[in-house]
Design an enzyme around this catalytic site. Structure first.
Site, PDB file in Angstrom:
ATOM      1  N   HIS A  51    -136.527  41.379  64.848  1.00  0.00           N
ATOM      2  CA  HIS A  51    -137.496  41.738  63.724  1.00  0.00           C
ATOM      3  C   HIS A  51    -138.978  41.381  64.083  1.00  0.00           C
ATOM      4  CE1 HIS A  51    -139.156  40.898  59.556  1.00  0.00           C
ATOM      5  NE2 HIS A  51    -138.919  42.182  59.456  1.00  0.00           N
ATOM      6  N   HIS A  93    -147.185  45.082  61.010  1.00  0.00           N
ATOM      7  CA  HIS A  93    -146.435  45.111  59.743  1.00  0.00           C
ATOM      8  C   HIS A  93    -147.571  45.431  58.543  1.00  0.00           C
ATOM      9  CE1 HIS A  93    -144.760  43.191  55.834  1.00  0.00           C
ATOM     10  NE2 HIS A  93    -143.770  43.537  56.354  1.00  0.00           N
TER      11      HIS A  93
END
Ligand code: G3P
Ligand code: CA
Length: 289
Positions: A51, A93
């Site tokens: 991740h 992100h």
């Protein structure tokens, strides 16, 4: 030279070139990572997805974080995408650069040159001072076909045209067609329309529908199956019922983001087919088959 075996004659001279050609083809396939990836998306295979890279150990979404993830043996590096003012896809992100760089502002309001002037490492630790925000193209340049990519189209209401640019880059780096469908590339999104647009442009790319807490009961997984290969949601939302529904629809299930080994094992035992984790070190002894 001829050998007689059960009345059949094998001409060794003739079969040697065939053997050599077969070895060359197998070697080429291995280099392209096609043979080893063929079962990547099998339901029997439990996938470890890094991740934002190895983000417990290096600043998220930097080449350093992705390199470390590869060294630590991840199945996929996860890449969140944002789009700059001048149309470049970068790995980030958030909508803004505020949290993960020393700059300020929305990515959509900054040019690539402006973003490249920022330090994307010091916020994490001094050891990463001066590390830059990578473009998606730089990630493909660095890892080519040696990595598997799990890419998220983010904030698609703001990042207009992101899907077209993503497909263009995947094609440029030969990451579509059989290479993609074997599992080298997965595209994920919370936005079903973004996934459907990608599916219309290129059916070869495996897609994963991300589902937020608010939407967990709204999706008909049989409908999702029409364009996607899997679903992803927060691990606390993965109930027995959700797993059964996903299994029935023959969808992979990839919960995020799990940094607890016991929880990963529990989810695996329940039948999920992979997890996103920040902490790759805890996954080293997990049986992935
Ligand atoms: O893509 C799975 C997970 O990463 C979704 O959440 O906010 O970390 O992108 P987020
Ligand atoms: Ca993500």
């Amino acid at each position: 030279m001829h050998y007689n075996i059960s009345k059949k004659v094998i001409n060794v001279k003739k079969i040697i070139p065939v053997i050599i050609l077969t070895i060359i083809i197998l070697f080429a396939l291995k280099i392209m990572n096609i043979t080893s990836d063929e079962d990547l998306l099998s339901r029997e295979n439990f996938l470890i997805i890094a991740h934002r890279g190895a983000s417990a150990y290096a600043p998220e979404h930097t080449l350093e974080s992705y390199r470390l993830a590869q060294e630590m043996g991840t199945d996929y590096i996860e890449i969140d995408l944002q789009m700059t003012k001048d149309g470049h896809l970068i790995a980030m992100h958030d909508l803004t650069v505020d949290r993960t760089t020393d700059g300020k502002g929305y990515v959509k309001d900054l040019t690539l040159e402006e973003i490249k002037s920022l330090d994307a490492g010091s916020w994490f630790s001094d050891a990463f001072k001066g590390v830059k925000v990578p473009t998606l193209e730089e990630v493909f340049e660095e890892f080519g076909h040696d990595a598997n990519y799990y890419i998220e189209t983010k904030n698609t209401d703001v990042n207009i045209g992101m899907e077209e640019e993503l497909i263009r880059l995947l094609e440029k780096y030969h990451l579509t067609g059989k290479v993609a469908s074997s599992g080298k590339v997965i595209i994920q999104s919370f936005d079903a329309e973004s996934l459907k647009r990608i599916h219309e442009m290129d059916e070869s790319i495996p897609l994963v529908q991300l589902i937020s807490k608010d939407e967990i009961n709204q999706y008909n997984l049989n409908e999702v199956k029409k364009y996607a290969l899997g679903v992803g949601t927060h691990f606390e939302l993965v109930s027995e019922e959700f797993i059964q529904q996903a299994k029935k629809a023959e969808l992979l299930i990839h919960p995020f983001t799990v940094d607890d080994l016991n929880m990963i094992k529990e989810l695996k035992d329940k039948g999920v087919t992979g997890v996103f984790t920040n902490d790759l070190a805890i996954t080293v002894n997990i049986d992935t088959e």
